[in-house]
Design an enzyme around this catalytic site. Structure first.
Site, PDB file in Angstrom:
ATOM      1  N   TYR A  59      -8.798-124.171 -15.313  1.00  0.00           N
ATOM      2  CA  TYR A  59      -8.961-122.726 -15.210  1.00  0.00           C
ATOM      3  C   TYR A  59      -9.951-122.251 -16.270  1.00  0.00           C
ATOM      4  CZ  TYR A  59      -4.591-122.935 -12.500  1.00  0.00           C
ATOM      5  OH  TYR A  59      -3.615-123.239 -11.578  1.00  0.00           O
ATOM      6  N   HIS A 127      -2.144-131.898 -11.197  1.00  0.00           N
ATOM      7  CA  HIS A 127      -2.600-130.726 -10.448  1.00  0.00           C
ATOM      8  C   HIS A 127      -2.887-131.053  -8.984  1.00  0.00           C
ATOM      9  CE1 HIS A 127      -4.969-126.721 -11.151  1.00  0.00           C
ATOM     10  NE2 HIS A 127      -4.142-126.630 -10.149  1.00  0.00           N
ATOM     11  N   SER A 206       0.661-118.588  -5.910  1.00  0.00           N
ATOM     12  CA  SER A 206       0.195-117.603  -4.923  1.00  0.00           C
ATOM     13  C   SER A 206       1.361-117.053  -4.097  1.00  0.00           C
ATOM     14  CB  SER A 206      -0.865-118.211  -4.000  1.00  0.00           C
ATOM     15  OG  SER A 206      -2.018-118.569  -4.720  1.00  0.00           O
ATOM     16  N   PRO A 207       2.458-116.645  -4.741  1.00  0.00           N
ATOM     17  CA  PRO A 207       3.608-116.143  -3.979  1.00  0.00           C
ATOM     18  C   PRO A 207       3.339-114.800  -3.303  1.00  0.00           C
ATOM     19  CG  PRO A 207       3.935-115.755  -6.312  1.00  0.00           C
ATOM     20  CD  PRO A 207       2.697-116.590  -6.194  1.00  0.00           C
ATOM     21  N   LEU A 208       2.239-114.143  -3.705  1.00  0.00           N
ATOM     22  CA  LEU A 208       1.855-112.877  -3.084  1.00  0.00           C
ATOM     23  C   LEU A 208       0.617-113.048  -2.216  1.00  0.00           C
ATOM     24  CD1 LEU A 208       2.481-110.488  -6.111  1.00  0.00           C
ATOM     25  CD2 LEU A 208       4.005-111.015  -4.186  1.00  0.00           C
ATOM     26  N   GLY A 209       0.389-114.280  -1.754  1.00  0.00           N
ATOM     27  CA  GLY A 209      -0.736-114.520  -0.863  1.00  0.00           C
ATOM     28  C   GLY A 209      -2.068-114.175  -1.499  1.00  0.00           C
ATOM     29  N   GLY A 211      -2.692-111.960  -3.555  1.00  0.00           N
ATOM     30  CA  GLY A 211      -2.820-110.520  -3.593  1.00  0.00           C
ATOM     31  C   GLY A 211      -2.810-109.853  -2.237  1.00  0.00           C
ATOM     32  N   PHE A 212      -3.014-110.609  -1.169  1.00  0.00           N
ATOM     33  CA  PHE A 212      -3.095-110.018   0.170  1.00  0.00           C
ATOM     34  C   PHE A 212      -1.787-109.338   0.555  1.00  0.00           C
ATOM     35  CE2 PHE A 212      -3.456-109.635   4.693  1.00  0.00           C
ATOM     36  CZ  PHE A 212      -4.806-109.592   4.981  1.00  0.00           C
TER      37      PHE A 212
END
Length: 331
Positions: A59, A127, A206-209, A211-212
């Site tokens: 990152y 990773h 990415s549990p919120l897609g 941000g989508f």
């Protein structure tokens, strides 16, 4: 830890806040960010009891670990620190592939310890699985880091069920970090089953897609020009429009409950089992507070059933990575 944020146990007895903080977007992929604001978010996370901080050596090509080092200087004892190795990048950020050789495992750990400014990493993930190196060799090298006192617990990321089972025969694995959310649920049929066989927790990224699922991204042009999501198939053209149907349905149900779509998405994940600890990322103190509050939201059986009906009725369009990157996941 703030008593308002419940704890959950990862595999092997590692205890963390029920919702963690993914730090990737503070240094890479999602457009420019402000260093002072990032530090404010990190400190606020610890202040409210979110103690599970997730980074990786890739990152920002090490910059994200260096960012966390600024917080760890004074608050190391409050942090359950997770980082990862395996995705190799050149100094200019170019991707050079995946490496899981025992030699690289040792080198990467020492480099991360130096950037983070710590003596030990709490949770060290592979990773991405290196298909050129038997996972037994990679995990064996990781276990030697535990024996050397440089790492406390081991994890995998984007490993399929077969790889999880093979790895667990070599060394105790505490967690698998993989994408899991309302719009990415394939793991339920494979790797999650393997994890539960071996007592391994699941850490959804990415549990919120990306941000989508929050509904904040109304159209692809809302994203910064240098935002990686512009290349993600789910955010493009007709796929974006089709996937908005899921967001619209989730927002409608969330509004009935008096919570946000993001909180509903996180609460749903937490209700999939006590062995699940999502790590939503944010660069906003306000959104951090709202995400953390999802850890105390209780969803009725009826609400969960309605949400499953929504998921079953809407087909998500587009792969979760561009085609050239899909070959590196779920190995």
């Amino acid at each position: 830890m703030n008593s308002m944020i419940p704890r959950r146990n990862l595999g092997q007895g590692l205890q963390v806040s029920a919702i963690g903080l993914g730090c990737m977007g503070m240094s890479d992929f999602y457009g420019d960010s402000d260093q002072a604001q990032n530090l404010a978010v990190l400190h606020h996370a610890l202040d409210i009891g979110v103690n599970f901080l997730d980074t990786a050596d890739m990152y920002g090509v090490g910059r994200n670990e260096q960012l966390l080092a600024e917080v760890l200087k004074t608050r190391r004892a409050e942090v359950v620190l997770a980082t990862k190795f395996g995705n190799v990048r050149a100094p200019d950020g170019a991707f050079l592939g995946v490496c899981g050789t025992p030699e690289y495992v040792a080198q990467s750990c020492d480099a991360s310890l130096a950037r983070l400014g710590v003596d030990v990493i709490d949770l060290y993930y592979q990773h991405r699985i290196d298909p050129k190196v038997p996972i037994e060799d990679t995990v064996g090298a990781m276990q030697r880091l535990v024996e050397a006192g440089k790492v406390r617990y081991l994890g995998l990321s984007e490993a399929n069920g077969a790889s999880v089972r093979r790895a667990a025969k070599v060394a105790p694995i505490a967690a698998l970090q993989s994408e899991y959310s309302l719009w990415t649920r394939e793991i339920e049929q494979d790797a999650l089953l393997a994890c539960r066989e071996a007592g391994i927790a699941l850490v959804p990224y990415s549990p919120l897609g990306r941000g989508f699922l929050t509904g904040a991204i109304q159209r692809p042009d809302d994203l910064p020009a240098n935002d990686w999501r512009r290349m993600n198939p789910r955010f493009q053209g007709e796929n974006f429009d089709a996937n908005w149907m899921l967001v619209d349905a989730v927002r409608g149900l969330a509004a009935e409950l008096g919570i946000s779509a993001a909180q509903l998405a996180l609460a749903w994940l937490l209700h999939q089992g006590p062995d699940i600890v999502p790590i939503p990322g944010t660069r906003s103190v306000t959104r951090l507070d709202k995400n953390a509050a999802a850890a105390t939201i209780q969803l009725s059986a009826d609400t969960q059933a309605r949400l499953r009906q929504i998921l079953d009725s809407i087909t998500v369009q587009g792969t979760r990575y561009p085609a050239q990157h899909m070959g590196a996941v779920n190995l």
